[in-house]
Design a protein around this motif. Structure first.
Motif, PDB file in Angstrom:
ATOM      1  N   PRO A 279      53.640 140.359  70.494  1.00 40.04           N
ATOM      2  CA  PRO A 279      52.029 140.535  69.273  1.00 40.04           C
ATOM      3  C   PRO A 279      51.672 142.530  69.619  1.00 40.04           C
ATOM      4  N   THR A 280      51.129 142.743  70.749  1.00 38.14           N
ATOM      5  CA  THR A 280      50.516 143.867  71.179  1.00 38.14           C
ATOM      6  C   THR A 280      52.338 145.106  70.488  1.00 38.14           C
ATOM      7  N   GLY A 281      52.950 144.781  70.576  1.00 37.67           N
ATOM      8  CA  GLY A 281      54.610 145.611  71.002  1.00 37.67           C
ATOM      9  C   GLY A 281      54.667 146.032  69.140  1.00 37.67           C
ATOM     10  N   PHE A 282      54.218 144.732  69.168  1.00 41.08           N
ATOM     11  CA  PHE A 282      54.403 144.809  67.282  1.00 41.08           C
ATOM     12  C   PHE A 282      53.448 145.478  66.287  1.00 41.08           C
ATOM     13  N   ALA A 283      52.348 145.590  66.981  1.00 40.92           N
ATOM     14  CA  ALA A 283      51.165 146.439  66.395  1.00 40.92           C
ATOM     15  C   ALA A 283      51.487 147.439  66.684  1.00 40.92           C
ATOM     16  N   ALA A 284      51.606 147.874  67.133  1.00 38.08           N
ATOM     17  CA  ALA A 284      51.791 149.750  68.388  1.00 38.08           C
ATOM     18  C   ALA A 284      52.758 150.167  67.344  1.00 38.08           C
ATOM     19  N   LEU A 285      54.019 149.342  67.517  1.00 33.10           N
ATOM     20  CA  LEU A 285      54.790 149.884  65.559  1.00 33.10           C
ATOM     21  C   LEU A 285      54.182 150.280  64.536  1.00 33.10           C
ATOM     22  N   ALA A 286      53.782 149.109  63.887  1.00 36.20           N
ATOM     23  CA  ALA A 286      53.325 149.098  62.925  1.00 36.20           C
ATOM     24  C   ALA A 286      52.022 150.196  62.594  1.00 36.20           C
TER      25      ALA A 286
ATOM     26  N   GLU B 201      52.969 134.177  71.167  1.00 36.73           N
ATOM     27  CA  GLU B 201      53.574 134.780  72.317  1.00 36.73           C
ATOM     28  C   GLU B 201      54.778 133.566  72.418  1.00 36.73           C
ATOM     29  N   PRO B 202      55.898 134.077  73.307  1.00 40.12           N
ATOM     30  CA  PRO B 202      56.170 135.747  73.703  1.00 40.12           C
ATOM     31  C   PRO B 202      56.632 136.303  72.056  1.00 40.12           C
ATOM     32  N   GLU B 203      56.989 135.764  71.075  1.00 38.47           N
ATOM     33  CA  GLU B 203      57.690 136.451  70.023  1.00 38.47           C
ATOM     34  C   GLU B 203      56.971 136.243  68.258  1.00 38.47           C
ATOM     35  N   VAL B 204      56.189 137.465  68.116  1.00 36.35           N
ATOM     36  CA  VAL B 204      55.726 136.977  66.247  1.00 36.35           C
ATOM     37  C   VAL B 204      56.212 136.428  65.293  1.00 36.35           C
ATOM     38  N   THR B 205      55.809 135.663  64.799  1.00 38.84           N
ATOM     39  CA  THR B 205      56.840 134.914  63.846  1.00 38.84           C
ATOM     40  C   THR B 205      56.242 135.856  62.563  1.00 38.84           C
TER      41      THR B 205
ATOM     42  N   PRO C 277      44.480 143.996  59.669  1.00 39.76           N
ATOM     43  CA  PRO C 277      45.275 144.979  58.706  1.00 39.76           C
ATOM     44  C   PRO C 277      45.330 146.109  60.113  1.00 39.76           C
ATOM     45  N   LEU C 278      46.725 146.675  59.758  1.00 42.52           N
ATOM     46  CA  LEU C 278      47.097 147.122  61.083  1.00 42.52           C
ATOM     47  C   LEU C 278      48.066 148.487  59.888  1.00 42.52           C
ATOM     48  N   ALA C 279      48.385 148.083  59.246  1.00 45.20           N
ATOM     49  CA  ALA C 279      49.609 149.789  58.149  1.00 45.20           C
ATOM     50  C   ALA C 279      49.674 148.764  56.861  1.00 45.20           C
ATOM     51  N   LEU C 280      50.772 149.746  56.297  1.00 48.94           N
ATOM     52  CA  LEU C 280      51.404 149.213  55.273  1.00 48.94           C
ATOM     53  C   LEU C 280      52.780 149.591  54.951  1.00 48.94           C
ATOM     54  N   LEU C 281      53.540 148.900  54.097  1.00 49.04           N
ATOM     55  CA  LEU C 281      55.215 149.671  54.387  1.00 49.04           C
ATOM     56  C   LEU C 281      54.386 150.186  52.285  1.00 49.04           C
TER      57      LEU C 281
ATOM     58  N   ILE D 264      54.729 125.931  53.100  1.00 55.55           N
ATOM     59  CA  ILE D 264      54.324 127.396  53.923  1.00 55.55           C
ATOM     60  C   ILE D 264      55.600 127.500  55.178  1.00 55.55           C
ATOM     61  N   PHE D 265      55.444 128.468  55.133  1.00 53.14           N
ATOM     62  CA  PHE D 265      56.491 128.038  56.409  1.00 53.14           C
ATOM     63  C   PHE D 265      56.668 129.401  57.597  1.00 53.14           C
ATOM     64  N   GLU D 266      57.558 129.506  58.602  1.00 52.98           N
ATOM     65  CA  GLU D 266      57.051 130.817  59.735  1.00 52.98           C
ATOM     66  C   GLU D 266      58.435 130.912  59.941  1.00 52.98           C
ATOM     67  N   VAL D 267      59.690 132.196  60.184  1.00 49.98           N
ATOM     68  CA  VAL D 267      59.999 132.598  60.904  1.00 49.98           C
ATOM     69  C   VAL D 267      60.494 133.564  61.372  1.00 49.98           C
ATOM     70  N   PRO D 268      61.072 133.403  62.493  1.00 51.95           N
ATOM     71  CA  PRO D 268      60.957 134.785  63.527  1.00 51.95           C
ATOM     72  C   PRO D 268      61.678 136.366  63.264  1.00 51.95           C
ATOM     73  N   LEU D 269      60.229 136.776  63.725  1.00 53.86           N
ATOM     74  CA  LEU D 269      60.633 138.195  62.926  1.00 53.86           C
ATOM     75  C   LEU D 269      61.386 138.751  63.764  1.00 53.86           C
ATOM     76  N   SER D 270      62.186 138.581  64.685  1.00 49.86           N
ATOM     77  CA  SER D 270      63.687 139.034  65.338  1.00 49.86           C
ATOM     78  C   SER D 270      64.923 139.031  64.508  1.00 49.86           C
ATOM     79  N   PHE D 271      64.330 137.687  64.286  1.00 55.97           N
ATOM     80  CA  PHE D 271      65.898 137.462  62.738  1.00 55.97           C
ATOM     81  C   PHE D 271      65.586 138.406  61.955  1.00 55.97           C
ATOM     82  N   LEU D 272      64.457 138.555  60.565  1.00 53.69           N
ATOM     83  CA  LEU D 272      64.325 139.750  60.153  1.00 53.69           C
ATOM     84  C   LEU D 272      64.607 141.054  60.423  1.00 53.69           C
ATOM     85  N   MET D 273      64.564 141.377  61.724  1.00 53.06           N
ATOM     86  CA  MET D 273      65.197 141.822  62.129  1.00 53.06           C
ATOM     87  C   MET D 273      65.968 142.746  62.454  1.00 53.06           C
TER      88      MET D 273
END
Length: 244
Positions: A18-25, A87-91, A143-147, A181-190
């Motif tokens: 969560p903190t790593g994603f927020a920092a990147l975003a 934790e430990p990985e976002v979805t 809210p963090l940022a835009l694409l 409604i469902f969740e997918v690991p962000l690491s898979f999508l990235m």
């Protein structure tokens, strides 16, 4: 107190925490303040969710969607890209739209919709739609940022708002709009190896879309295009000095 130092826990800045994603975003995304500015840009601004193919079957960057739809047909929209702070990985939280809807029926989508005149900003639009569609109250969202702005073949100009979601949130789908409604690991999508290309015949044109297959879920069109944009902005390898 002299001679003593308080213990400060280290933040987990791995790219999918969560903190790593927020920092990147926040470092690589577009500032939230640009959302209103995006609504004022001409149709030539933005990324097309799909590309037309030329006569050889290759995507042609010169054949853009603004030539397929008259200016008065375009409508502004905003979606929330909900990153659940697990934790430990976002979805990534995604919805399956109901089969009876007039637009994008049965497709995987982010919560979102048309920007209303009463919305102070497109960020508010995304949060309002998320509350209406999946019961996500703003207090659960940071809210963090835009694409980048995305233009779709159905005439929407979509502003994606990345938000970090409190994992204690319990979704409540609006039954007329959201089937699941469902969740997918962000690491898979990235993982770029999971990014597919999907062909579709639309209005006598052949259109090339991004697509991703996760278990029985097929993600394509504008949603996959925005996820691919998230990859390009936050996770794709960069050359030194690249500050896009």
């Amino acid at each position: 107190m002299a001679g003593l130092s308080a213990h400060v826990p280290e933040l987990d800045l791995s790219p999918f925490s969560p903190t790593g994603f927020a920092a990147l975003a926040q470092s690589r995304g577009i500032a939230l303040e640009k959302a209103v500015w995006m609504t004022e840009q001409p149709v030539t601004y933005g990324i097309d969710a799909g590309r037309r193919l030329d006569e050889t079957g290759n995507p042609n960057a010169n054949l853009r969607l603004e030539f397929l739809l008259p200016p008065e047909k375009w409508r502004m929209a905003a979606v929330l890209v909900p990153i659940v702070a697990r934790e430990p990985e976002v979805t990534v939280l995604l919805t399956l739209r109901t089969a009876h809807l007039s637009a994008h029926a049965g497709q995987v989508a982010f919560p979102g919709g048309k920007i209303e005149k009463s919305d102070p900003t497109p960020v508010h639009s995304a949060l309002r739609e998320a509350r209406e569609e999946i019961g996500l109250f703003p207090e659960f969202v940071k809210p963090l940022a835009l694409l980048d702005l995305h233009n779709t073949g159905t005439g929407f100009r979509v502003i994606p708002v990345m938000g970090l979601i409190d994992p204690s949130f319990v979704p409540e789908p609006e039954p007329n709009e959201v089937a699941e409604i469902f969740e997918v690991p962000l690491s898979f999508l990235m993982n770029e190896q999971n990014h597919l290309r999907h062909l579709l015949n639309w209005q006598d044109y052949r259109i090339l879309f991004h697509a991703m297959q996760f278990e029985e879920r097929f993600i394509w069109g504008a949603t996959a295009a925005m996820l691919h944009n998230l990859y390009e902005r936050l996770y794709a390898p960069r050359d030194e000095g690249d500050d896009r």
